[in-house]
Motif scaffolding. Structure first.
Motif, PDB file in Angstrom:
ATOM      1  N   PHE A  39       0.831  -1.203   0.000  1.00 34.73           N
ATOM      2  CA  PHE A  39       0.000   0.000   0.000  1.00 34.73           C
ATOM      3  C   PHE A  39       0.868   1.256   0.000  1.00 34.73           C
ATOM      4  N   HIS A  40       1.874   1.294   0.875  1.00 33.54           N
ATOM      5  CA  HIS A  40       2.704   2.491   0.994  1.00 33.54           C
ATOM      6  C   HIS A  40       3.634   2.656  -0.218  1.00 33.54           C
ATOM      7  N   ALA A  41       4.038   1.519  -0.819  1.00 40.96           N
ATOM      8  CA  ALA A  41       4.834   1.600  -2.042  1.00 40.96           C
ATOM      9  C   ALA A  41       3.998   2.191  -3.181  1.00 40.96           C
ATOM     10  N   VAL A  42       2.761   1.724  -3.302  1.00 41.23           N
ATOM     11  CA  VAL A  42       1.852   2.268  -4.319  1.00 41.23           C
ATOM     12  C   VAL A  42       1.586   3.743  -4.053  1.00 41.23           C
ATOM     13  N   ASP A  43       1.374   4.082  -2.786  1.00 47.32           N
ATOM     14  CA  ASP A  43       1.192   5.484  -2.380  1.00 47.32           C
ATOM     15  C   ASP A  43       2.372   6.320  -2.844  1.00 47.32           C
ATOM     16  N   GLY A  44       3.599   5.818  -2.646  1.00 46.24           N
ATOM     17  CA  GLY A  44       4.801   6.549  -3.059  1.00 46.24           C
ATOM     18  C   GLY A  44       4.899   6.708  -4.564  1.00 46.24           C
ATOM     19  N   VAL A  45       4.543   5.646  -5.295  1.00 50.33           N
ATOM     20  CA  VAL A  45       4.580   5.716  -6.767  1.00 50.33           C
ATOM     21  C   VAL A  45       3.579   6.761  -7.275  1.00 50.33           C
ATOM     22  N   ILE A 109      13.663  12.185  -2.586  1.00 51.26           N
ATOM     23  CA  ILE A 109      14.106  11.445  -1.407  1.00 51.26           C
ATOM     24  C   ILE A 109      13.034  11.486  -0.324  1.00 51.26           C
ATOM     25  N   VAL A 110      12.306  12.596  -0.210  1.00 49.04           N
ATOM     26  CA  VAL A 110      11.199  12.684   0.734  1.00 49.04           C
ATOM     27  C   VAL A 110      10.187  11.568   0.459  1.00 49.04           C
ATOM     28  N   ILE A 111       9.876  11.347  -0.809  1.00 49.11           N
ATOM     29  CA  ILE A 111       8.925  10.289  -1.165  1.00 49.11           C
ATOM     30  C   ILE A 111       9.481   8.926  -0.780  1.00 49.11           C
ATOM     31  N   MET A 112      10.765   8.678  -1.054  1.00 49.38           N
ATOM     32  CA  MET A 112      11.381   7.389  -0.732  1.00 49.38           C
ATOM     33  C   MET A 112      11.384   7.146   0.781  1.00 49.38           C
ATOM     34  N   VAL A 113      11.757   8.169   1.551  1.00 46.22           N
ATOM     35  CA  VAL A 113      11.800   8.031   3.012  1.00 46.22           C
ATOM     36  C   VAL A 113      10.398   7.824   3.566  1.00 46.22           C
ATOM     37  N   SER A 114       9.415   8.517   2.992  1.00 43.62           N
ATOM     38  CA  SER A 114       8.041   8.391   3.492  1.00 43.62           C
ATOM     39  C   SER A 114       7.517   6.968   3.307  1.00 43.62           C
ATOM     40  N   VAL A 115       7.884   6.320   2.212  1.00 40.85           N
ATOM     41  CA  VAL A 115       7.443   4.940   1.988  1.00 40.85           C
ATOM     42  C   VAL A 115       7.963   4.039   3.107  1.00 40.85           C
ATOM     43  N   VAL A 116       9.252   4.176   3.430  1.00 41.03           N
ATOM     44  CA  VAL A 116       9.863   3.334   4.470  1.00 41.03           C
ATOM     45  C   VAL A 116       9.275   3.648   5.838  1.00 41.03           C
ATOM     46  N   ILE A 142       0.404  13.664   8.149  1.00 35.89           N
ATOM     47  CA  ILE A 142       0.712  15.098   8.024  1.00 35.89           C
ATOM     48  C   ILE A 142       1.822  15.522   8.984  1.00 35.89           C
ATOM     49  N   PRO A 143       1.713  15.283  10.321  1.00 36.54           N
ATOM     50  CA  PRO A 143       2.834  15.652  11.193  1.00 36.54           C
ATOM     51  C   PRO A 143       4.083  14.796  10.966  1.00 36.54           C
ATOM     52  N   LEU A 144       3.892  13.562  10.452  1.00 35.77           N
ATOM     53  CA  LEU A 144       5.056  12.724  10.175  1.00 35.77           C
ATOM     54  C   LEU A 144       5.909  13.271   9.031  1.00 35.77           C
ATOM     55  N   MET A 145       5.353  14.184   8.231  1.00 35.95           N
ATOM     56  CA  MET A 145       6.133  14.766   7.138  1.00 35.95           C
ATOM     57  C   MET A 145       7.321  15.575   7.658  1.00 35.95           C
ATOM     58  N   PHE A 146       7.237  16.056   8.910  1.00 37.37           N
ATOM     59  CA  PHE A 146       8.365  16.813   9.473  1.00 37.37           C
ATOM     60  C   PHE A 146       9.589  15.925   9.703  1.00 37.37           C
ATOM     61  N   PRO A 147       9.455  14.783  10.406  1.00 37.00           N
ATOM     62  CA  PRO A 147      10.628  13.901  10.504  1.00 37.00           C
ATOM     63  C   PRO A 147      11.045  13.311   9.160  1.00 37.00           C
ATOM     64  N   ALA A 149      10.951  14.872   6.292  1.00 37.84           N
ATOM     65  CA  ALA A 149      11.749  15.923   5.655  1.00 37.84           C
ATOM     66  C   ALA A 149      13.124  16.024   6.305  1.00 37.84           C
ATOM     67  N   GLY A 150      13.184  15.897   7.640  1.00 35.47           N
ATOM     68  CA  GLY A 150      14.468  15.963   8.333  1.00 35.47           C
ATOM     69  C   GLY A 150      15.386  14.828   7.939  1.00 35.47           C
ATOM     70  N   LEU A 151      14.856  13.612   7.876  1.00 33.24           N
ATOM     71  CA  LEU A 151      15.660  12.458   7.464  1.00 33.24           C
ATOM     72  C   LEU A 151      16.111  12.601   6.011  1.00 33.24           C
ATOM     73  N   ALA A 152      15.214  13.070   5.160  1.00 35.50           N
ATOM     74  CA  ALA A 152      15.554  13.258   3.747  1.00 35.50           C
ATOM     75  C   ALA A 152      16.656  14.289   3.590  1.00 35.50           C
ATOM     76  N   TYR A 153      16.605  15.362   4.395  1.00 28.34           N
ATOM     77  CA  TYR A 153      17.632  16.394   4.335  1.00 28.34           C
ATOM     78  C   TYR A 153      18.998  15.827   4.698  1.00 28.34           C
ATOM     79  N   GLU A 154      19.056  15.060   5.786  1.00 28.16           N
ATOM     80  CA  GLU A 154      20.334  14.480   6.205  1.00 28.16           C
ATOM     81  C   GLU A 154      20.843  13.501   5.154  1.00 28.16           C
ATOM     82  N   PHE A 155      19.931  12.761   4.548  1.00 26.48           N
ATOM     83  CA  PHE A 155      20.324  11.785   3.532  1.00 26.48           C
ATOM     84  C   PHE A 155      20.901  12.475   2.302  1.00 26.48           C
ATOM     85  N   ILE A 156      20.215  13.513   1.827  1.00 24.22           N
ATOM     86  CA  ILE A 156      20.683  14.180   0.603  1.00 24.22           C
ATOM     87  C   ILE A 156      21.993  14.926   0.856  1.00 24.22           C
ATOM     88  N   LYS A 157      22.162  15.434   2.071  1.00 24.00           N
ATOM     89  CA  LYS A 157      23.417  16.113   2.407  1.00 24.00           C
ATOM     90  C   LYS A 157      24.581  15.124   2.402  1.00 24.00           C
TER      91      LYS A 157
END
Length: 238
Positions: A39-45, A109-116, A142-147, A149-157
């Motif tokens: 479900f979450h993989a399809v959501d991400g796609v 990367i935000v989309i990839m992290v959100s799936v996991v 919705i509130p989970l988008m904050f962590p 985004a934070g994880l995605a930022y550290e990953f892309i950096k």
């Protein structure tokens, strides 16, 4: 404030609510529920499809094409600075417009992290009613988008830092850089000049901050006056 609020609601509805509801509909057809990783993989796609479609659609607008040219100029100018080259148009012109730490790559990367993350945290029913379960999960996302985004930022950096020296980091950065074929365009020399002057202005401001007290940095008028390129003293001519 109202425009920001409307934009935020629209963004959350488009990239959180709509993909979840679409995945719910596909799940009913194909036989998977909101507690499965499928479900979450399809959501991400679906999120990725919406993102690419939106970017491709706005890229056909003349004003946005010009913005994307400035985006390409920004990347070329940043590469010139990061490679310790003189900040000249000739040097910037030779750089690639695809940068591993671009905001476009960040969105991917935000989309990839959100799936996991969503697969790990929302892998069980939260309500007996299916409709209520989906509604609660959308509200939790919705509130989970904050962590996320934070994880995605550290990953892309981290990936961007090692992109040119580590094959794994380069491979992980490539999808985002491919996506930049939509959001960046080759700039002309005047756009490169503006990007380079912006970096020079930033470097000049940092140097001034080291030399003056914070209270003195804005000057007598109460705001910073934009200095000329000559005052910044970093020639653009090759």
């Amino acid at each position: 404030f109202s425009m920001i609020a409307v934009s935020l609601v629209f963004g959350l509805a488009l990239f959180v609510g709509a993909p979840h509801l679409a995945a719910w509909g596909l799940g009913n057809l194909l036989g998977f529920d909101a507690s499965s990783m499928t479900f979450h993989a399809v959501d991400g796609v679906i999120k990725l499809a919406i993102l690419i479609s939106y970017m491709a659609a706005i890229s056909m607008l003349d004003d946005v094409k010009r913005v994307f040219q400035y985006h390409g100029a920004e990347h070329k100018a940043i590469f010139t600075y990061e490679r310790d080259l003189p900040l000249t148009i000739d040097n910037a012109r030779q750089q690639t417009r695809f940068h591993p730490r671009c905001g476009t790559s960040f969105l991917l990367i935000v989309i990839m992290v959100s799936v996991v993350l969503f697969s790990a945290l929302l892998s069980f029913p939260l309500a007996q009613s299916t409709a209520v379960d989906h509604l609660v999960k959308i509200l939790i996302k919705i509130p989970l988008m904050f962590p996320v985004a934070g994880l995605a930022y550290e990953f892309i950096k981290l990936a961007g830092k090692h992109c040119e020296t580590n094959k794994l980091a380069k491979a992980l950065s490539m999808p985002g850089m491919w996506l930049q074929r939509i959001t960046t365009k080759d700039p002309d020399d005047s756009q490169l000049e503006i990007a380079l002057i912006s970096i020079r202005k930033t470097l000049w401001r940092e140097k001034q901050a080291e030399l003056t007290e914070p209270a003195q940095q804005l000057g007598a008028l109460g705001y910073e006056v934009y200095v000329s390129a000559d005052e910044i003293d970093l020639p653009l001519v090759a």
